[in-house]
Design an enzyme around this catalytic site. Sequence first.
Site, mmCIF file in Angstrom:
data_model
loop_
_atom_site.group_PDB
_atom_site.id
_atom_site.type_symbol
_atom_site.label_atom_id
_atom_site.label_comp_id
_atom_site.label_asym_id
_atom_site.label_seq_id
_atom_site.Cartn_x
_atom_site.Cartn_y
_atom_site.Cartn_z
ATOM 1 N N GLY A 17 51.602 -95.217 74.400
ATOM 2 C CA GLY A 17 52.598 -96.189 74.817
ATOM 3 C C GLY A 17 52.061 -97.535 75.253
ATOM 4 O O GLY A 17 52.715 -98.242 76.026
ATOM 5 N N THR A 18 50.891 -97.947 74.745
ATOM 6 C CA THR A 18 50.378 -99.269 75.116
ATOM 7 C C THR A 18 51.265 -100.379 74.564
ATOM 8 O O THR A 18 51.472 -101.399 75.228
ATOM 9 C CB THR A 18 48.932 -99.444 74.626
ATOM 10 O OG1 THR A 18 48.846 -99.110 73.236
ATOM 11 C CG2 THR A 18 47.976 -98.561 75.410
ATOM 12 N N ARG A 69 62.569 -84.018 59.945
ATOM 13 C CA ARG A 69 62.779 -85.449 59.728
ATOM 14 C C ARG A 69 64.251 -85.861 59.788
ATOM 15 O O ARG A 69 64.623 -86.796 60.504
ATOM 16 C CB ARG A 69 62.177 -85.827 58.369
ATOM 17 C CG ARG A 69 62.322 -87.263 57.980
ATOM 18 C CD ARG A 69 61.490 -87.538 56.748
ATOM 19 N NE ARG A 69 61.924 -88.734 56.058
ATOM 20 C CZ ARG A 69 61.353 -89.199 54.957
ATOM 21 N NH1 ARG A 69 60.324 -88.558 54.425
ATOM 22 N NH2 ARG A 69 61.805 -90.307 54.377
ATOM 23 N N LEU A 97 60.399 -92.487 59.353
ATOM 24 C CA LEU A 97 61.738 -92.385 59.924
ATOM 25 C C LEU A 97 62.806 -92.640 58.867
ATOM 26 O O LEU A 97 62.734 -93.623 58.131
ATOM 27 C CB LEU A 97 61.878 -93.407 61.055
ATOM 28 C CG LEU A 97 63.186 -93.424 61.833
ATOM 29 C CD1 LEU A 97 63.340 -92.138 62.650
ATOM 30 C CD2 LEU A 97 63.247 -94.638 62.750
ATOM 31 N N HIS A 111 51.773 -102.944 62.480
ATOM 32 C CA HIS A 111 50.679 -102.207 61.843
ATOM 33 C C HIS A 111 49.370 -102.962 62.090
ATOM 34 O O HIS A 111 49.333 -104.197 61.979
ATOM 35 C CB HIS A 111 50.938 -102.078 60.338
ATOM 36 C CG HIS A 111 49.863 -101.327 59.620
ATOM 37 N ND1 HIS A 111 49.760 -99.959 59.689
ATOM 38 C CD2 HIS A 111 48.833 -101.755 58.838
ATOM 39 C CE1 HIS A 111 48.709 -99.574 58.976
ATOM 40 N NE2 HIS A 111 48.138 -100.639 58.459
ATOM 41 N N ASP A 152 54.843 -98.710 55.613
ATOM 42 C CA ASP A 152 54.250 -100.057 55.623
ATOM 43 C C ASP A 152 54.611 -100.900 54.402
ATOM 44 O O ASP A 152 53.820 -101.728 53.963
ATOM 45 C CB ASP A 152 52.719 -99.962 55.739
ATOM 46 C CG ASP A 152 52.272 -99.175 56.953
ATOM 47 O OD1 ASP A 152 52.955 -99.237 57.990
ATOM 48 O OD2 ASP A 152 51.232 -98.488 56.865
ATOM 49 N N GLU A 179 45.012 -107.010 70.860
ATOM 50 C CA GLU A 179 45.343 -108.261 71.545
ATOM 51 C C GLU A 179 46.276 -109.113 70.681
ATOM 52 O O GLU A 179 47.211 -109.737 71.196
ATOM 53 C CB GLU A 179 44.074 -109.041 71.858
ATOM 54 C CG GLU A 179 43.217 -108.433 72.957
ATOM 55 C CD GLU A 179 41.967 -109.251 73.228
ATOM 56 O OE1 GLU A 179 41.839 -110.352 72.653
ATOM 57 O OE2 GLU A 179 41.128 -108.801 74.024
ATOM 58 N N ALA A 180 46.030 -109.134 69.385
ATOM 59 C CA ALA A 180 46.905 -109.875 68.472
ATOM 60 C C ALA A 180 48.286 -109.233 68.395
ATOM 61 O O ALA A 180 49.315 -109.928 68.357
ATOM 62 C CB ALA A 180 46.274 -109.959 67.088
ATOM 63 N N GLU A 181 48.326 -107.900 68.377
ATOM 64 C CA GLU A 181 49.610 -107.188 68.337
ATOM 65 C C GLU A 181 50.453 -107.524 69.564
ATOM 66 O O GLU A 181 51.685 -107.661 69.460
ATOM 67 C CB GLU A 181 49.381 -105.683 68.300
ATOM 68 C CG GLU A 181 48.803 -105.144 67.007
ATOM 69 C CD GLU A 181 48.629 -103.636 67.078
ATOM 70 O OE1 GLU A 181 49.479 -102.963 67.699
ATOM 71 O OE2 GLU A 181 47.647 -103.127 66.500
#
Length: 215
Positions: A17-18, A69, A97, A111, A152, A179-181
């Site tokens: 969960g970051t 699913r 999903l 991603h 993706d 960090e970019a995310e």
Amino acid sequence: MDATRPLRLAVLVSGGGTTLQNLIDRSRAGRMAAEVALVVASRAGLVAEERARRAGIPVLVLDWKSHGRAEFAKHAFDAIRATGVDLVVLGGFLHLLDIPPDFECRVINVHPSLIPAFCGKGFHGAAVHRAALDFGVKLSGCTVHFADATYDTGPIIHQRAVPVLDDDTPESLAARVFEAECKALPEAIDRIAAGAIRVEGRRVIHRPSDNSSQD
């Protein structure tokens, strides 16, 4: 979507969960035009579930293995609709999903590569960064895209690039990409909240907006 109120998010999680924590922190600091209204966990006991509960956010636990699913998607989107969610975020969600028609272009994923490089089934976590290093790329990064029926492949909303250093390990590259995310995902959410994008086929078209996060 009502531009006069924060966008209501549901975040689907499968791990620590970051990404969820980043969204919670930014929302509560007034640095994102959205709030997390619901968390859906793909199994019990996740650290992400604990993060949501500490923040006072409702959590729905749906065990992927026991539901399957189709049933998972049905129960998840029933709760998402009942909560009045505007946008669904796949925040480290590791399953494909099923997206119902009323949520087409309302589910986004982040991603850890510059799609179409190092993406698709099996490319998640350290495997993505190991593949980038093995290939010898000089740039990596992250991609925020609309989710669709395969891994993706949905239209790309936003990308951020980071350098790949000669002494990088999968772990050090992963930290730089994350960090970019942490910037790219809220930026994309802000664009959606402002009604500043439209989808034309595979292309996401942006228009100028004053309502975007700044870093």
